[in-house]
Design a protein around this motif. Structure first.
Motif, PDB file in Angstrom:
ATOM      1  N   ASP A 107      -6.003  -6.239  -3.945  1.00 49.37           N
ATOM      2  CA  ASP A 107      -7.151  -7.029  -3.493  1.00 49.37           C
ATOM      3  C   ASP A 107      -7.423  -8.207  -4.420  1.00 49.37           C
ATOM      4  OD1 ASP A 107      -7.503  -5.342  -1.349  1.00 49.37           O
ATOM      5  OD2 ASP A 107      -8.917  -4.032  -2.410  1.00 49.37           O
ATOM      6  N   ASN A 154      -3.774  -3.164  -8.140  1.00 50.64           N
ATOM      7  CA  ASN A 154      -4.751  -3.413  -7.071  1.00 50.64           C
ATOM      8  C   ASN A 154      -4.477  -4.753  -6.385  1.00 50.64           C
ATOM      9  OD1 ASN A 154      -6.934  -3.588  -5.386  1.00 50.64           O
ATOM     10  ND2 ASN A 154      -8.456  -3.752  -7.004  1.00 50.64           N
ATOM     11  N   THR A 199      -3.399   2.410 -10.455  1.00 54.23           N
ATOM     12  CA  THR A 199      -4.038   1.884  -9.244  1.00 54.23           C
ATOM     13  C   THR A 199      -4.813   0.613  -9.543  1.00 54.23           C
ATOM     14  OG1 THR A 199      -4.228   4.126  -8.343  1.00 54.23           O
ATOM     15  CG2 THR A 199      -5.602   2.429  -7.352  1.00 54.23           C
ATOM     16  N   ASP A 200      -5.544   0.595 -10.649  1.00 49.42           N
ATOM     17  CA  ASP A 200      -6.287  -0.610 -11.037  1.00 49.42           C
ATOM     18  C   ASP A 200      -5.331  -1.746 -11.387  1.00 49.42           C
ATOM     19  OD1 ASP A 200      -8.617   0.786 -10.675  1.00 49.42           O
ATOM     20  OD2 ASP A 200      -8.897   1.253 -12.801  1.00 49.42           O
ATOM     21  N   ASN A 212       0.833  -1.206   0.000  1.00 47.15           N
ATOM     22  CA  ASN A 212       0.000   0.000   0.000  1.00 47.15           C
ATOM     23  C   ASN A 212       0.867   1.256   0.000  1.00 47.15           C
ATOM     24  OD1 ASN A 212      -2.569  -1.147  -0.080  1.00 47.15           O
ATOM     25  ND2 ASN A 212      -2.574  -1.521   2.116  1.00 47.15           N
TER      26      ASN A 212
END
Length: 454
Positions: free
Chosen positions: A226, A224, A220-221, A200
């Motif tokens: 996650d 990512n 950012t995408d 992060n």
């Protein structure tokens, strides 16, 4: 815990064995966690060897048996373990080993099996060697696993060293702990990025000081965390292109580096390479493939694609097809060079008249304009309103001066199709109707525009 292991071992000196246990624990050898432990004690004075076999049963440590041997040279030892012990003790007796504690590994059977010995020397008050205490364990599997790990690590390093010659930066991701390590980087990247940290933190640093603002969302995408492991599953890599402050245009790849037994990516590499020159070449080739070489407008392929994209997003639109009046006569009587000049002036006039709209050269002297927006919605309420949209183009063309035309103005005839609802409409549908309307205009005077509403 150590006292429980050596409880009720009879002949063995409890204090000495406790010292051994402490020494072994200090070396991170957790005896109590092993299923079986082979302990020994060798008494130097009477050349006597004790073996104690201890194992675990239902979570409890228990003694299985104690064996007593004399280590004379003529004694035929029946197991490799005992032979190893004798060799070790004789090394000490002959003064070839002086360390008070230590460990070693050695093969003891054919086929690459290995035995590990951890030992502690016990001395009397005069400093003379009194006895040797120790533990043996089979480390064949552990050793093989370690060698495979080392081999794998070496392979990773070979890959990484190879990658270093190809990429400006390499960052190692631990997708389980969500940490990163900077393996290699340019000075510019090092100046804004810490060597280690959380993923992060890395994303924030990149978005703040590395990636150009207009590409922050794309980056950012791309990174990512996650769903990164899921996106990498079963793939050789995923890729993104974005502009940076320091390297210009960059091509980045995230490459799986390790996959667990479930097929999930646990570690990955983020590589970046400068692609400024490649990007410029790509833009040049793309423009060459999509642009009409004479007028600079979109060519048929690119214009059709843009119109189809616009149709899928808009509710209303106007499709206008134009061609130049008397163009064949201009080419035949004044030369094709003059004809080219006419086409260039028409293209420039249409771009200035229909700003922020799609303007394309279909081929020859035919041009298409596709118009959308709130102005179109307002003018669609009446046919006269649509006519007014093209009056400015006529006026602008009248202002064009080409010496070879000797004062004759350029005029264009047009066929226009206006749509209140573009749903289900194709480029071919619009072109067919506009061409029919243009045919009607060409039968009338020059500069006529025929409009059809759908």
């Amino acid at each position: 815990m150590a006292e429980d292991i050596f409880k009720d071992l009879g002949e063995l000196n409890k204090e000495e064995l406790y010292d051994l246990a402490v020494a072994l624990y200090e070396r991170d050898i957790l005896i109590a966690k092993q299923n079986r432990v082979n302990l020994f004690r060798y008494d130097v004075a009477d050349d006597t060897l004790f073996f104690v076999f201890v194992d675990r049963h239902d979570g409890e440590v228990r003694r299985r048996k104690t064996e007593h041997y004399l280590t004379s040279e003529n004694y035929a030892f029946s197991t490799p373990t005992r032979s190893v012990c004798v060799n070790l003790f004789r090394d000490y007796i002959e003064g070839r080993k002086t360390e008070p504690t230590g460990s070693f590994e050695m093969p003891y059977k054919e086929g690459g099996q290995y035995l590990r010995c951890d030992y502690k020397c016990v001395y009397d008050r005069n400093g003379k060697l009194h006895s040797i205490l120790g533990q043996f364990e089979d480390v064949t599997f552990t050793r093989e696993k370690m060698l495979k790990t080392i081999e794998k690590q070496n392979e990773y390093m070979r890959i990484i060293n190879s990658l270093k010659t190809s990429f400006e930066s390499i960052i190692y991701f631990d997708l389980e702990k969500l940490n990163y390590s900077l393996i290699s980087a340019t000075d510019a990247l090092k100046s804004v990025t810490k060597k280690n940290g959380t993923m992060n933190e890395l994303a924030q640093i990149f978005c703040t000081a590395y990636v150009m603002p207009e590409y922050k969302k794309l980056f950012t995408d791309f990174i990512n965390f996650d769903d990164l492991a899921e996106r990498l599953k079963g793939k050789q890599y995923i890729m993104a292109e974005y502009a940076t402050f320091h390297l210009g245009w960059v091509v980045a790849r995230i490459i799986p580096a390790n996959v667990n037994a479930d097929g999930n990516v646990t570690h990955a590499l983020l590589t970046s390479e400068c692609a400024d020159e490649l990007h410029r070449e790509t833009i040049f080739l793309r423009q060459a493939a999509e642009t009409d070489g004479l007028t600079g407008l979109l060519n048929r392929y690119a214009g059709k694609r843009e119109i189809e994209k616009c149709v899928s997003e808009k509710k209303v639109g106007v499709f206008a097809l134009f061609d130049c009046d008397r163009f064949k006569q201009i080419n035949d009587t004044l030369s094709h060079l003059v004809g080219d000049s006419v086409l260039v002036e028409i293209a420039q006039t249409m771009k200035e008249t229909f700003k922020n709209q799609i303007v394309m050269r279909l081929g020859g002297d035919e041009f298409i304009v596709f118009i959308t927006g709130s102005e179109v919605e307002r003018r669609l309420k009446s046919k006269d309103g649509l006519v007014g949209m093209f009056d400015q183009m006529k006026l602008n063309l009248e202002g064009v001066t080409i010496p070879e035309l000797e004062g004759t103005h350029i005029t264009m005839s047009g066929g226009v199709v206006a749509y209140n609802n573009l749903e289900g409409v194709t480029f071919e549908d619009m072109y067919k109707l506009a061409d029919e309307a243009l045919y009607v205009s060409k039968k009338k005077r020059n500069g006529n525009i025929t409009i059809t509403c759908r």
